[in-house]
Design a protein around this motif. Structure first.
Motif, short mmCIF file in Angstrom:
data_model
loop_
_atom_site.label_atom_id
_atom_site.label_comp_id
_atom_site.label_asym_id
_atom_site.label_seq_id
_atom_site.Cartn_x
_atom_site.Cartn_y
_atom_site.Cartn_z
N LYS A 205 0.86 -1.20 0.00
CA LYS A 205 0.00 0.00 0.00
C LYS A 205 0.88 1.23 0.00
O LYS A 205 1.91 1.26 0.69
CB LYS A 205 -0.88 0.02 1.25
CG LYS A 205 -1.59 -1.30 1.50
CD LYS A 205 -3.06 -1.21 1.18
CE LYS A 205 -3.77 -2.48 1.60
NZ LYS A 205 -5.12 -2.59 1.08
N TYR B 289 -3.51 5.46 -1.31
CA TYR B 289 -4.22 6.28 -0.33
C TYR B 289 -3.73 7.73 -0.45
O TYR B 289 -2.61 7.97 -0.91
CB TYR B 289 -3.96 5.76 1.09
CG TYR B 289 -4.59 4.40 1.34
CD1 TYR B 289 -4.11 3.26 0.71
CD2 TYR B 289 -5.68 4.26 2.19
CE1 TYR B 289 -4.70 2.01 0.92
CE2 TYR B 289 -6.27 3.01 2.42
CZ TYR B 289 -5.77 1.90 1.77
OH TYR B 289 -6.35 0.67 1.98
N VAL C 266 -14.87 10.28 -2.10
CA VAL C 266 -15.42 9.08 -1.44
C VAL C 266 -16.90 8.93 -1.78
O VAL C 266 -17.35 7.85 -2.18
CB VAL C 266 -15.26 9.19 0.10
CG1 VAL C 266 -15.85 7.96 0.79
CG2 VAL C 266 -13.79 9.37 0.46
N ASN D 188 -10.14 5.63 -0.42
CA ASN D 188 -8.91 5.63 0.37
C ASN D 188 -8.45 7.04 0.74
O ASN D 188 -7.30 7.42 0.56
CB ASN D 188 -7.80 4.90 -0.37
CG ASN D 188 -8.16 3.45 -0.62
OD1 ASN D 188 -9.02 2.90 0.08
ND2 ASN D 188 -7.55 2.85 -1.61
N MET E 32 -7.92 10.03 3.49
CA MET E 32 -7.68 10.27 4.91
C MET E 32 -7.52 11.77 5.13
O MET E 32 -6.87 12.46 4.34
CB MET E 32 -6.39 9.56 5.37
CG MET E 32 -6.46 8.05 5.18
SD MET E 32 -4.95 7.22 5.76
CE MET E 32 -3.79 7.61 4.46
N ARG F 106 -15.25 7.02 7.37
CA ARG F 106 -14.21 6.53 6.47
C ARG F 106 -13.00 7.46 6.43
O ARG F 106 -11.85 7.03 6.47
CB ARG F 106 -14.81 6.39 5.06
CG ARG F 106 -13.86 5.87 4.01
CD ARG F 106 -13.56 4.41 4.18
NE ARG F 106 -12.40 4.03 3.38
CZ ARG F 106 -11.75 2.87 3.51
NH1 ARG F 106 -12.16 1.97 4.37
NH2 ARG F 106 -10.70 2.61 2.76
N ALA G 86 -10.18 4.58 6.61
CA ALA G 86 -9.07 4.39 5.67
C ALA G 86 -7.75 4.32 6.45
O ALA G 86 -6.87 3.50 6.14
CB ALA G 86 -9.05 5.52 4.65
N GLU H 110 -6.75 1.00 7.82
CA GLU H 110 -6.26 -0.01 6.87
C GLU H 110 -4.74 0.04 6.71
O GLU H 110 -4.13 -0.91 6.22
CB GLU H 110 -6.94 0.17 5.52
CG GLU H 110 -8.42 -0.20 5.58
CD GLU H 110 -9.17 0.04 4.29
OE1 GLU H 110 -10.39 -0.23 4.26
OE2 GLU H 110 -8.56 0.51 3.31
#
Ligand code: MN
Length: 356
Positions: A239, A285, A298, A305, A307, A340, A345, A348
């Motif tokens: 990632k 991300y 989103v 993804n 943030m 989220r 996110a 993750e």
């Protein structure tokens, strides 16, 4: 009037290392070439390996250094007051390591920073998730640095958005690092405005905003190179995160890559096992500070993804107005989108204890 406090994890923040860090911990021959700043004539000049990197007004340098920048106890009070729980913490002076051209100097400065950060910064609270610095001049050093960082307890590593000119991110020279990061389960964090890029591109009308926006493009290039070269396709567990560049450009870049991949099929090498959009939506991300369009990425573009990041304590960020910004962003937002962007996110990529 009392309003509910919005709490969020921040994917983008910075610590300010002690000025003496490298002077105190490296042999003299390396210490004298490590990042160093001098204040004179109303300016603060940053030197790295004998070269002038920046020369900013002292007023600017002071504005990005509230007391909590360097003092972790004050920092944690600021976080509580601002409503930030966990935070990913990037370097400040450590960024200059990625403007070095001597692999030994870069490797040793990175090692010293990582050891300081683990022992003297991250140890203050599990809410702090610092990014270890990797030397990017030599892949063997980068892989060894990543493994050492994991042994020191780092969850993630930081890399410059602009790599050395002879080591672009689509190059095979990076393959061992992509494999090692995937194997270690460590996301790679690319912070914009860092690496071997010109700090000032434009003078004259619009210069301030032009130069600010110029920091975005290397983040786009990083994603493009990692996807098109097949690096992320070969390592589906890897990632990557582009910090501080905003988010709504990511699905737009995916559109562009889809079109190129499909319409220029006769030129495209390597072929990918998944489409560029699929790779981006599952492995890339992005973080933003103020952008209202980031929530639409989103809610309306299917790119999950995203943030939020405070960019504490920098001028581009939300401190000391974080609650005002969070309310403007999220008061009218779909609760699922808010969850989220503030927590989901983030979780993750990074592990932080639950808020108590
Ligand atoms: Mn930042």
């Amino acid at each position: 009037m009392l309003v509910d406090k919005i709490w969020a994890n921040s994917a983008d923040s910075h610590t300010l290392e002690p000025h003496q860090l490298w002077k105190d911990r490296l042999p003299a021959e390396l210490a004298e070439r490590a990042p160093w700043t001098v204040r004179d004539e109303g300016r603060e000049t940053v030197y790295v390996d004998g070269q002038v990197m920046r020369r900013d007004p002292i007023s600017f340098s002071d504005a990005i250094r509230p007391p909590g920048a360097e003092d972790v106890t004050i920092r944690l009070k600021d976080l509580d007051e601002q409503g930030v729980w966990g935070e990913v913490v990037f370097p400040s002076r450590g960024f200059w390591i990625h403007n070095m051209t001597d692999p030994v100097l870069a490797r040793e400065c990175a090692r010293v920073w990582n050891e300081w950060c683990a022992a003297d910064f991250a140890s203050a609270s599990p809410r702090l998730i610092p990014t270890a610095i990797l030397s990017v001049l030599d892949t063997g050093d980068a892989v060894a640095g990543l493994e050492y960082a994991a042994s020191l307890g780092f969850q993630t590593v930081y890399m410059p958005a602009t790599p050395p000119p002879d080591r672009p991110y689509n190059s095979e020279v990076w393959e061992p690092l992509w494999a090692a990061a995937e194997e270690a389960g460590m996301p790679l964090c690319f912070h914009i405005g860092t690496g071997m890029m010109a700090q000032i591109v434009a003078h004259g009308p619009g210069g301030a905003v032009i130069n600010y926006c110029e920091t975005l493009y290397p983040g786009m290039r990083t994603v493009t190179h990692l996807v098109a070269s097949g690096a992320l396709d070969r390592h589906p567990g890897l990632k990557v995160f582009v910090a501080e560049a905003g988010a709504a450009w990511v699905p737009a870049l995916a559109d562009r890559m889809e079109e190129g991949y499909r319409q220029h099929d006769m030129f495209v090498r390597p072929k990918l096992s998944r489409s560029p959009r699929e790779i981006i939506h599952s492995q890339v991300y992005a973080s933003f500070q103020h952008d209202p369009t980031a929530l639409q990425a989103v809610a309306a573009m299917g790119y999950a993804n995203v943030m939020w990041g405070s960019d504490y304590p920098h001028l581009e960020g939300t401190f000391p107005e974080t609650q005002k910004v969070l309310h403007e962003l999220f008061d009218a937002a779909d609760p699922a989108v808010r969850e989220r962007v503030t927590y989901g996110a983030f979780a993750e990529l990074f592990s932080v204890p639950d808020r108590v």
